[in-house]
Write an enzyme that holds these catalytic residues in place. Structure first.
Site, PDB file in Angstrom:
ATOM      1  N   ASP A  16      -0.209   5.193   0.680  1.00 44.04           N
ATOM      2  CA  ASP A  16      -0.462   6.238   1.681  1.00 44.04           C
ATOM      3  C   ASP A  16      -0.590   5.646   3.081  1.00 44.04           C
ATOM      4  O   ASP A  16      -1.395   4.742   3.309  1.00 44.04           O
ATOM      5  CB  ASP A  16      -1.722   7.016   1.325  1.00 44.04           C
ATOM      6  CG  ASP A  16      -1.545   7.828   0.057  1.00 44.04           C
ATOM      7  OD1 ASP A  16      -1.304   9.034   0.177  1.00 44.04           O
ATOM      8  OD2 ASP A  16      -1.601   7.248  -1.050  1.00 44.04           O
ATOM      9  N   ASP A  45       0.864  -1.170   0.000  1.00 46.59           N
ATOM     10  CA  ASP A  45       0.000   0.000   0.000  1.00 46.59           C
ATOM     11  C   ASP A  45       0.915   1.238   0.000  1.00 46.59           C
ATOM     12  O   ASP A  45       2.102   1.133   0.309  1.00 46.59           O
ATOM     13  CB  ASP A  45      -0.892  -0.049   1.260  1.00 46.59           C
ATOM     14  CG  ASP A  45      -1.680   1.221   1.456  1.00 46.59           C
ATOM     15  OD1 ASP A  45      -2.395   1.632   0.519  1.00 46.59           O
ATOM     16  OD2 ASP A  45      -1.584   1.821   2.557  1.00 46.59           O
ATOM     17  N   ASP A  61      -1.879  -0.079   5.992  1.00 48.04           N
ATOM     18  CA  ASP A  61      -2.017   0.628   7.271  1.00 48.04           C
ATOM     19  C   ASP A  61      -3.437   0.788   7.802  1.00 48.04           C
ATOM     20  O   ASP A  61      -3.635   1.478   8.784  1.00 48.04           O
ATOM     21  CB  ASP A  61      -1.419   2.032   7.130  1.00 48.04           C
ATOM     22  CG  ASP A  61      -2.274   2.904   6.225  1.00 48.04           C
ATOM     23  OD1 ASP A  61      -2.501   2.497   5.073  1.00 48.04           O
ATOM     24  OD2 ASP A  61      -2.742   3.960   6.681  1.00 48.04           O
TER      25      ASP A  61
HETATM   26 MG   LIG Z   1      -3.022   3.276   3.210  1.00 50.57          MG
END
Ligand SMILES: [Mg+2]
Length: 242
Positions: free
Chosen positions: A20, A18, A196
């Site tokens: 961001d 991933d 995240d």
């Molecule tokens: Mg993310």
């Protein structure tokens, strides 16, 4: 130091990352986010270490990912798996855009909320409220009302990090990882997905169902076996693999 011990040879991994909140920190708006200067080189080296089995799996479009990681053009799934580029620098396959009338109406309704930012991503739309977190409940209600309205295309509401997204159903970061695993050079490797947010759980679950595992960032999320404290520790881990 990485928070866990890798049991596999890093050269036998397929890395799904991933972007961001995982490789780069959040900024006030998605456009304001910047990659650390050494990130493209770190990714390039990790990609070489895995014989090219490294892909970005993001809610951003592939065009946006290329802008962030320039001059690198990695294999990538954009818009949560609506867009694909299976090999480096190949042309991305893109998904059909949402009906313009629907997008314009929702953009106009969002504009009534100061601090909310509407983003037309083509195959999906996002409403960011990082500048006004107190809008969370009101915007959520707006979107639920919108989805229930006659004439709204079939869409799925995703709750991200200070962002809501509406996207066509049928794909997510898990289906994206599964698709890559059917392509060379990913096939036959151990998939690791690093991300995240709870929005990424389908990716964690898919990686483990394919004999690999998920690693989260910030805290240990459902479906992940361990976590990195922050984006800097993810970058340090990738550097160490190479
Ligand atoms: Mg993310």
């Amino acid at each position: 130091m990485p928070p866990f011990q890798l049991v596999q040879d890093p050269g036998a991994l397929a890395l799904f990352l991933d972007v961001d909140g995982t490789l780069i920190d959040f900024a006030a708006t998605p456009e304001a986010a910047r990659a650390p200067a050494d990130l493209p080189a770190i990714l390039q080296a990790a990609s070489s270490r895995t014989a090219g089995a490294l892909a970005l799996i993001s809610g951003r479009s592939i065009a946006e990912l290329d802008r962030l990681m320039a001059p690198l053009q990695l294999p990538a799934a954009g818009l949560h798996g609506a867009e694909f580029r299976f090999t480096e620098a190949a042309l991305p396959s893109t998904a059909a855009s949402l009906p313009p009338q629907f997008v314009q109406k929702l953009a106009a309704e969002t504009a009534r909320f100061p601090g909310a930012r509407f983003e037309d991503k083509g195959a999906s739309v996002a409403i960011h409220f990082r500048a006004a977190p107190s809008l969370a409940a009101e915007l959520h209600e707006l979107l639920l009302r919108y989805l229930a309205r006659a004439g709204t295309p079939p869409l799925e509401l995703m709750v991200g990090e200070l962002v809501y997204e509406l996207k066509p159903p049928g794909f997510d970061k898990g289906t994206a990882i599964r698709a890559f695993m059917q392509h060379t050079p990913f096939t036959g490797r151990t998939p690791i997905f690093v991300a995240d947010h709870v929005i990424d759980q389908a990716g964690f679950d898919t990686a483990s169902s394919l004999g690999g595992y998920g690693l989260s960032v910030g805290s240990k999320l459902p479906g992940a076996i361990d976590f990195f404290p922050d984006t800097a520790s993810v970058r340090a881990w990738l550097k160490g693999l190479a």
